[in-house]
Design a protein around this motif. Structure first.
Motif, PDB file in Angstrom:
ATOM      1  N   ALA A  19       2.294  14.783  -5.703  1.00 25.43           N
ATOM      2  CA  ALA A  19       2.239  14.569  -4.247  1.00 25.43           C
ATOM      3  C   ALA A  19       1.318  15.609  -3.646  1.00 25.43           C
ATOM      4  N   ARG A  23      -2.799  14.967   2.122  1.00 22.87           N
ATOM      5  CA  ARG A  23      -3.207  13.558   2.240  1.00 22.87           C
ATOM      6  C   ARG A  23      -1.987  12.639   2.211  1.00 22.87           C
ATOM      7  N   GLY A  24      -0.832  13.143   2.601  1.00 25.55           N
ATOM      8  CA  GLY A  24       0.406  12.398   2.454  1.00 25.55           C
ATOM      9  C   GLY A  24       0.781  11.569   3.659  1.00 25.55           C
ATOM     10  N   GLU A  25       2.099  11.385   3.815  1.00 25.16           N
ATOM     11  CA  GLU A  25       2.649  10.475   4.819  1.00 25.16           C
ATOM     12  C   GLU A  25       2.196  10.825   6.229  1.00 25.16           C
ATOM     13  N   LEU A  26       2.190  12.093   6.549  1.00 25.37           N
ATOM     14  CA  LEU A  26       1.817  12.497   7.900  1.00 25.37           C
ATOM     15  C   LEU A  26       0.358  12.176   8.191  1.00 25.37           C
ATOM     16  N   ASN A  27      -0.485  12.411   7.197  1.00 25.58           N
ATOM     17  CA  ASN A  27      -1.903  12.125   7.379  1.00 25.58           C
ATOM     18  C   ASN A  27      -2.134  10.622   7.558  1.00 25.58           C
ATOM     19  N   LEU A  28      -1.389   9.817   6.780  1.00 23.25           N
ATOM     20  CA  LEU A  28      -1.536   8.362   6.893  1.00 23.25           C
ATOM     21  C   LEU A  28      -1.101   7.878   8.273  1.00 23.25           C
ATOM     22  N   ARG A  29       0.003   8.453   8.773  1.00 21.10           N
ATOM     23  CA  ARG A  29       0.482   8.035  10.090  1.00 21.10           C
ATOM     24  C   ARG A  29      -0.503   8.454  11.177  1.00 21.10           C
ATOM     25  N   GLU A  32      -3.225   5.980  11.283  1.00 20.40           N
ATOM     26  CA  GLU A  32      -2.816   4.755  11.967  1.00 20.40           C
ATOM     27  C   GLU A  32      -2.898   4.923  13.480  1.00 20.40           C
ATOM     28  N   LYS A 231      14.501  11.444   4.918  1.00 18.44           N
ATOM     29  CA  LYS A 231      13.288  12.257   4.867  1.00 18.44           C
ATOM     30  C   LYS A 231      13.644  13.737   4.800  1.00 18.44           C
ATOM     31  N   VAL A 235       9.347  17.212   7.231  1.00 16.54           N
ATOM     32  CA  VAL A 235       8.515  16.020   7.413  1.00 16.54           C
ATOM     33  C   VAL A 235       9.027  15.199   8.592  1.00 16.54           C
ATOM     34  N   LEU A 239       6.893  14.256  11.925  1.00 18.93           N
ATOM     35  CA  LEU A 239       6.671  12.874  12.338  1.00 18.93           C
ATOM     36  C   LEU A 239       7.145  12.648  13.766  1.00 18.93           C
TER      37      LEU A 239
END
Length: 727
Positions: A19, A23-29, A32, A231, A235, A239
């Protein structure tokens, strides 16, 4: 057998689990939200040029050295850029396109070594310096070396790993700029100060990288909400911040593993500063101010929880030891809640309280991380909740002096006030001799404090510190319970200091109105344990005459313990003297004219060389007396601390000289043939003077005595700055 094609199932299990938070979940959100129209500036990686940092001028000349041969080069590039490019090209072999030593260019490593030596004050060997392509590469090399089954590694092995690489990026080795570094440092200060201005957020100053690592203490409700959402708490928190509606939004990346049991989570530095095109809500939950790229943005969040954690103080609302933490909290912006309806002797005996402090002492601070007892420790903890708190000073020496005065307030002031007060309240047996000793000791300590405060508004520095809070709270008990105006007037600088402190807004909010007593409280009898009642045969009721009710004052007097015989001072046991000291003091004070003929002659007529002795004194360190008012205050403090000898002594202190350094000399008359031992024991200033017994058969010495009593000027050929009398 045909080899199985590579697919997901055949991948290394560790690769599947890898992981990368950046570049994880926060970056993806965040991506978006960017597609939805939210303006986002990504700072999850070190990318200063994306934030508008100006490029350096000299690297193009290093990468295209033929430009240096152009006759118009000086029209296109500044002279310092040209000189710098020529310098760095001279330390490379083959230009920036060629490989260098695997450790980096020798000339660059020499510059790094010189910098480290200037910074640290120790020699640095360029042969032991390895340059890498950024911090990540260096960390990877170290971790690849030391993370083995045995979980160990050596410097030699790390060097071997570094040596087998071809070379670090050569252009990167020369791309440094003091201006750029200073700019990054300024931004780091802004970012760190912004984090530390938020409640329950702590961040060390950023050194050596473009990242800050704040720690946010999450409340239990937030952690529970994260658990329900499946979660990690950090994180989940990030978010929520990202999703919140507001003028500015902040996102943080977690790079640490989280535990449901933790209340504090390390977080990676800010990722996003975003602006909604059409904010729908104006409701905010402000947690502080943050800064990015040198511009302040007030951050607000629509969260169902806030990062505020309350510290709960178990103490009565009049407990001076509890006041310390409450006042420190006011100065620090920390929320400390005082428990309701705390009853001393009841609340602190409950099983719940005894779990926090087994001996039942008050106060106790209940924190999310466990309880703390001892009032000074609690005050220190509350102060530390705010990073870089000015209550702890601005330097190491100020910190040490703050701790010094905290100890003095506790060991010297608080203890001796208690030795005087508590026996009178009946907490411990009363003894007149012990009280006299306590008062004498307290006066000595207050005298030392007054001397310091004569030239200082606060104990340390030029603003309130934790030392002032603890000192004032310890003085508070004395000022409101037992130290009358007639007592404290001997220490004017302590008086000024105390009343200045208690009238500060953050003090008065906790202490309320402070009043000094008119008299010392009477001695209260100690409560005796109740005796079991013996059963007696019932007797017929007899009418008896009712005695008139005793006045309450008389009852109070009857309840006091009978005063115990007071121990005599050894000087009182000396044979009677023909010299009555008080008569001499009256003669000295009342003689206004013809001083030589009246007062001086009267002194020698009264003087009893068998019952009294005369002493000259001279300050040992006159070369230090370079400031007039400091010297005068030093002498005044000395006289205050000699108050315990007033019944047995008379003295004159002269401050001599019209310009520094000033000389301090004195004449003293003491009961007995030696300086009283209790004076030497109790007044520490005595050892700062040279003492010489006067030979009254020597006419020259006798005349010197006359001149000092008379304040003769000039004295020994010099002007008098001041003369003080102890009588």
């Amino acid at each position: 057998m045909t080899p199985k094609p590579l697919d997901y199932e055949s991948l290394n299990e560790n690769v599947k689990k890898v992981a990368y938070a950046v570049r994880g979940e926060l970056n993806l959100r965040a991506s978006e939200l960017q597609k939805e129209g939210t303006k986002i500036i990504f700072t999850n990686v070190g990318n200063p040029h994306a934030l508008g940092q100006k490029p350096l001028t000299f690297p193009p000349l290093c990468q295209a050295p033929f430009l240096l041969d152009d006759p118009n080069v000086e029209l296109l590039f500044p002279a310092d850029a040209i000189a710098r490019a020529r310098h760095y090209l001279s330390v490379t072999s083959g230009g920036l396109g060629a490989y260098s030593d695997s450790r980096g260019l020798p000339g660059i490593r020499k510059e790094v070594a010189d910098f480290m030596e200037r910074r640290d004050g120790y020699p640095s060997d360029p042969e032991l310096i390895f340059l890498t392509d950024g911090a990540s590469k260096g960390v990877m090399q170290i971790l690849n070396t030391i993370i083995r089954d045995e979980k160990d590694g050596t410097v030699d092995e790390i060097c071997k790993v570094a040596s087998i690489s071809l070379s670090p990026n050569v252009p990167g080795q020369i791309f440094d700029s003091e201006a750029v570094l200073e700019s990054l440092r300024r931004r780091a200060h802004i970012m760190t100060d912004g984090f530390n201005s938020c409640r329950n957020v702590v961040c060390n100053f950023t050194e050596g990288a473009m990242y800050s690592f704040p720690q946010i203490r999450l409340p239990p409700k937030a952690i529970e909400a994260a658990r329900k959402a499946g979660k990690a708490p950090d994180v989940f928190y990030c978010l929520k911040l990202l999703e919140a509606t507001g003028i500015a939004k902040l996102l943080m990346f977690s790079i640490a593993s989280s535990s449901w049991k933790q209340l504090a989570f390390p977080l990676f530095q800010a990722l996003v500063l975003a602006r909604k095109k059409d904010p729908k809500s104006r409701r905010r939950h402000p947690i502080g101010s943050m800064a990015l790229d040198g511009k302040w943005a007030q951050v607000g969040f629509e969260l169902g929880f806030g990062p505020e954690l309350e510290e709960i103080l178990h103490a009565g609302n009049t407990n001076k030891n509890g006041f310390k933490a409450l006042i420190a909290a006011e100065y620090s912006g920390v929320k400390v809640e005082l428990v309701k309806n705390f009853e001393m002797g009841v609340s602190n005996k409950t099983p719940e309280f005894l779990k926090m402090n087994p001996i039942g002492k008050v106060p106790v601070l209940e924190t999310p991380d466990g309880p703390i007892f001892e009032s000074n420790a609690i005050a220190r903890y509350v102060t530390r909740l705010k990073a870089d708190n000015p209550l702890y000073g601005s330097s190491l020496i100020e910190y040490a002096r703050i701790e010094q005065w905290i100890d003095f307030a506790s060991i010297e002031i608080d203890v001796n006030i208690g030795r005087w007060l508590y026996p009178r309240l009946g907490f411990i047996p009363f003894a007149a001799v012990a009280e006299e000793s306590a008062i004498s000791a307290l006066k000595r300590r207050l005298g030392a404090l007054s001397t310091h405060l004569a030239t200082n508004t606060y104990l340390v520095g030029h603003s309130v510190t934790l030392a002032d809070i603890i000192m004032t709270c310890n003085l508070y008990v004395g000022f409101v319970r037992i130290m009358t105006k007639s007592f404290t007037s001997e220490f004017p600088h302590v008086e000024r200091y105390f009343w200045t402190m208690v009238n500060q807004p953050n003090f008065s909010k906790i202490l309320g109105e402070v009043k000094q007593p008119d008299s010392v409280p009477p001695v209260q009898s100690q409560k005796k344990p109740a005796q079991p009642k013996e059963s007696k045969p019932k007797e017929a009721k007899k009418e008896s005459k009712k005695e008139p009710a005793k006045p309450k004052v008389q009852e109070a007097v009857e309840e006091e313990e009978a005063p115990k015989p007071k121990l005599k001072n050894p000087l009182d046991l000396l044979p009677p003297s023909k010299m009555i000291l008080d008569e001499w003091k009256r003669l000295y004070s009342n003689t206004k004219t013809n001083f030589r003929e009246v007062a001086i002659k009267g002194f020698w007529d009264m003087y009893d060389p068998e019952g009294y002795s005369l002493w000259f004194c001279e300050y040992k360190y006159n070369d230090e007396n370079t400031v007039s008012f400091v010297t005068l205050n030093k002498v005044s403090g000395f006289l205050q601390r000699l108050d315990l000898a007033r019944k047995y002594a008379f003295g004159k202190m002269l401050v001599i000289g019209s310009e520094p350094p000033y000389k301090v000399k004195g004449l003293w008359l003491f009961r007995g043939q030696e300086i009283p031992q209790f004076v030497l024991d109790e007044c520490y200033d005595m050892e700062l003077y040279e003492w010489t017994k006067v030979d009254v058969t020597d006419e020259a010495q006798k005349e010197r005595v006359n001149a000092m009593i008379e304040d003769q000027e000039p004295f020994e050929g010099e002007a008098l700055l001041d003369a003080k009398c102890f009588k």
